[in-house]
Design an enzyme around this catalytic site. Structure first.
Site, PDB file in Angstrom:
ATOM      1  CG  ASP A  57      28.057  -0.407 -54.759  1.00  0.00           C
ATOM      2  OD1 ASP A  57      27.495  -1.515 -54.825  1.00  0.00           O
ATOM      3  OD2 ASP A  57      29.214  -0.203 -55.154  1.00  0.00           O
ATOM      4  CG  ASP A  66      18.786  10.772 -44.648  1.00  0.00           C
ATOM      5  OD1 ASP A  66      19.416  10.568 -43.593  1.00  0.00           O
ATOM      6  OD2 ASP A  66      17.628  11.232 -44.653  1.00  0.00           O
ATOM      7  CG  HIS A  67      20.637  14.549 -43.349  1.00  0.00           C
ATOM      8  ND1 HIS A  67      19.925  15.700 -43.562  1.00  0.00           N
ATOM      9  CD2 HIS A  67      19.718  13.556 -43.205  1.00  0.00           C
ATOM     10  CE1 HIS A  67      18.627  15.419 -43.522  1.00  0.00           C
ATOM     11  NE2 HIS A  67      18.478  14.123 -43.313  1.00  0.00           N
ATOM     12  CG  HIS A  77      16.345  13.071 -36.311  1.00  0.00           C
ATOM     13  ND1 HIS A  77      15.173  12.560 -36.800  1.00  0.00           N
ATOM     14  CD2 HIS A  77      17.299  12.789 -37.243  1.00  0.00           C
ATOM     15  CE1 HIS A  77      15.411  12.006 -37.978  1.00  0.00           C
ATOM     16  NE2 HIS A  77      16.692  12.116 -38.259  1.00  0.00           N
ATOM     17  CG  ASP A  85      11.627  15.929 -41.953  1.00  0.00           C
ATOM     18  OD1 ASP A  85      11.500  15.371 -43.055  1.00  0.00           O
ATOM     19  OD2 ASP A  85      11.757  15.311 -40.874  1.00  0.00           O
ATOM     20  CG  HIS A  93      11.041   1.849 -35.573  1.00  0.00           C
ATOM     21  ND1 HIS A  93      12.338   2.309 -35.489  1.00  0.00           N
ATOM     22  CD2 HIS A  93      10.432   2.603 -36.517  1.00  0.00           C
ATOM     23  CE1 HIS A  93      12.501   3.292 -36.365  1.00  0.00           C
ATOM     24  NE2 HIS A  93      11.365   3.490 -37.004  1.00  0.00           N
ATOM     25  N   GLY A 125      11.621   8.994 -36.206  1.00  0.00           N
ATOM     26  CA  GLY A 125      12.354  10.159 -35.735  1.00  0.00           C
ATOM     27  C   GLY A 125      11.854  11.449 -36.365  1.00  0.00           C
ATOM     28  CG  HIS A 126      11.472  11.769 -40.007  1.00  0.00           C
ATOM     29  ND1 HIS A 126      12.327  12.672 -40.595  1.00  0.00           N
ATOM     30  CD2 HIS A 126      12.062  10.561 -40.109  1.00  0.00           C
ATOM     31  CE1 HIS A 126      13.389  12.031 -41.058  1.00  0.00           C
ATOM     32  NE2 HIS A 126      13.246  10.750 -40.776  1.00  0.00           N
TER      33      HIS A 126
END
Ligand SMILES: [Zn+2]
Ligand SMILES: [Zn+2]
Length: 546
Positions: A48, A75-76, A139, A193, A362, A365-366
């Site tokens: 999963d 992912d955080h 972000h 990052d 799109h 955000g990085h």
């Protein structure tokens, strides 16, 4: 263990995209930054999701002074309940991030067992020996922060996910002034990052999407269905703005999307006119030209709304003629195949599909390379550790740091589990600790290891062969022909000859006494089948005596 050194221990997110988790340790005190999860790769069958292996912390639970979360992406935050089940440390996060965390924790019943500290960008918090200063970063979700962590050996900057967007959707740019102030104080180390370190130039502002969406809304003949991540709150705002401008009503579909929109709206991070958002059943009764539907499923997940729409198996509504479908996202590496399969299916069902490669629907955000250089110049760290990214992203980020003048031996490219020790003078690599995967599969956490995944791969590749044999207790000879059942191996009707000769092989082996050990027999059958078919099915033999 050195006790006059700051220990930096990456438990997730270094050497991969996802499941970010960083540990800062000073003497007896530990600070955790982020507790993320990661979606499985295509070959991790049935898994999963994946969480960091944090067994390093399990014998030091009481020493954890706090868990700081930089922003509300999965992912955080996605592993927070797994971490809290073991480690009951206070949590620090900004309002939106805390809202999303509370929602997660209330489902797991953990919410009353931990102390939740809501902080604002610009605030400081004392976490054990660390003074943590939260500074705002742009972000793709609002209310993100980076951290200035004042440690006994110096100031460490942890960027979180960031970009330098001068015209963000919420009009709240990254806090450049604070970053420059940090430089004035002297920055010992920067951890930043690396997700987009292979992209040259600047990441486009979220604003460029406004024109992309405007074009879609201007030309769409019927309903507009927009898929995005449930946590891309800024995207919801932009779709809402476009819907309002073009006199359409907006409806959210899917539990996580509805829930996140509700939380963000309650906390003031989504600013919509009162009657803009309508429930789905109302939207479905309206004229197609008056409706925008937002849902999840940008990664081609078969069970998501978009996945089900593409196969005609969605429960509440179906695609209709004139629908325009927008995938407002970028395929996560590894998902490209399933994303394009979904796009093809959507076209086949009559939708007009618009996606990143054909229209500006799109943006990332990085930060891209030029922003990374700007960050390095703004804070001028003595040492640099690239974080968040696969190994090639980390190396590319290190190359960028060298380009702006950082000496090679002041940069550490490491993967999960590699401990770094730092003092005012030097940065050295110390021991390695576990930093691998913990698989979550159904209700099981960590009870499935790589060997089970490997078995699943084998089963998926060549199927299995089940052989039932009955042996006479006294003579040890077969009393019946072996029964052979297969799945996923070979089409049974084409296998008659093969199964007859396999049956003969088994009979000979048993009756000559060479096939008495079950595992030997399985291996014999397996290599026989491989010789005949060049496939390697799993073989199971069951023996009953009569
Ligand atoms: Zn993020
Ligand atoms: Zn992230």
């Amino acid at each position: 263990m050195a006790n006059n050194k700051l220990r930096i221990i990456p438990l997730g997110g270094l050497g991969e995209v996802g499941k970010n988790m960083m540990v800062y340790e000073w003497g007896e005190h530990i600070l955790i930054v982020d507790t993320g999860m990661m979606f499985p790769e295509n070959d991790m069958l049935g898994i999963d999701y994946i969480i960091p292996d944090f067994q390093y912390l399990l014998d030091k639970k009481e020493r954890v002074c706090g868990i700081v979360i930089t922003h509300g992406h999965e992912d955080h935050i996605g592993a927070i309940h797994h971490v809290l089940e073991q480690i009951k440390a206070p949590i620090y996060a900004t309002p939106l991030t805390m809202g999303l965390l509370e929602n997660k924790l209330s489902r797991g019943g953990l919410i009353n067992k931990v102390q939740l500290n809501t902080v604002q960008a610009g605030d400081s918090a004392q976490v054990g020996p660390f003074t943590v200063e939260f500074f705002h970063v742009c972000h793709s979700i609002p209310d993100g922060v980076g951290l200035g962590i004042f440690t006994p050996v110096g100031l460490v900057i942890h960027s979180g996910d960031y970009k330098f967007d001068h015209t963000p959707v919420d009009n709240w740019p990254t806090d450049y002034a604070r970053l420059a102030e940090f430089q004035g104080k002297g920055v010992l180390a920067l951890l930043a990052d690396s997700t987009n370190s292979t992209r040259s130039g600047w990441t486009a502002s979220e604003r460029v999407l406004d024109s992309g969406f405007r074009e879609v809304f201007r030309t769409a003949p019927g309903r507009i269905i927009i898929a995005s991540f449930a946590s891309l709150i800024s995207r919801m705002q932009q779709v809402g703005n476009a819907a309002f401008e073009h006199r359409r009503k907006l409806t959210f579909v899917g539990a996580s999307m509805v829930e996140n929109a509700r939380i963000a709206r309650r906390l003031g991070f989504l600013d919509f006119p009162e009657d803009l958002v309508v429930p789905l059943d109302q939207a479905l009764k309206m004229s197609p030209r008056e409706v925008v539907i937002m849902c999840t499923g940008t990664q081609g997940e078969p069970t998501s709304i978009m996945g089900r729409l593409s196969t005609g198996t969605n429960r509440q509504f179906d695609l209709i003629a004139g629908d325009t479908v927008v995938l407002s996202s970028h395929p996560i590496p590894g998902n490209e195949e399933s994303v394009y399969r979904t796009i093809n299916r959507l076209f086949r069902r009559g939708a007009n599909v618009i996606y990143e490669s054909i229209a500006p629907v799109h943006v990332s955000g990085h930060a891209s390379q030029e922003e990374m250089k700007l960050l390095l110049h703004l804070v001028q760290p003595k040492f640099f550790i690239p974080i968040h990214g696969e190994l090639h992203h980390l190396h590319q980020h290190a190359a960028i740091a060298r380009q702006v003048g950082m000496p090679e031996d002041h940069i550490a490219v490491v993967e999960n589990g590699q401990v770094i020790e730092l003092d005012e003078q030097e940065m050295v690599l110390a021991e390695r600790v576990p930093g691998g995967y913990v698989f979550v599969d159904g209700a099981g956490v960590g009870d499935i290891g790589p060997s089970v995944v490997r078995e699943r791969e084998e089963l998926a590749r060549d199927g299995f062969v089940l052989v039932n044999i009955k042996v006479d207790r006294n003579t040890c000879r077969l009393v019946d022909e072996p029964g052979i059942v297969t799945r996923g191996f070979i089409f049974a009707r084409n296998g008659d000859d093969l199964f007859a000769s396999t049956s003969q092989l088994i009979t000979n082996a048993i009756n000559c006494g060479t096939g008495n050990v079950q595992s030997d027999l399985e291996e014999t059958i397996r290599s026989y089948l491989f010789n005949k078919t060049r496939r390697r099915p799993m073989v199971f033999v069951t023996v009953s005596t009569v």
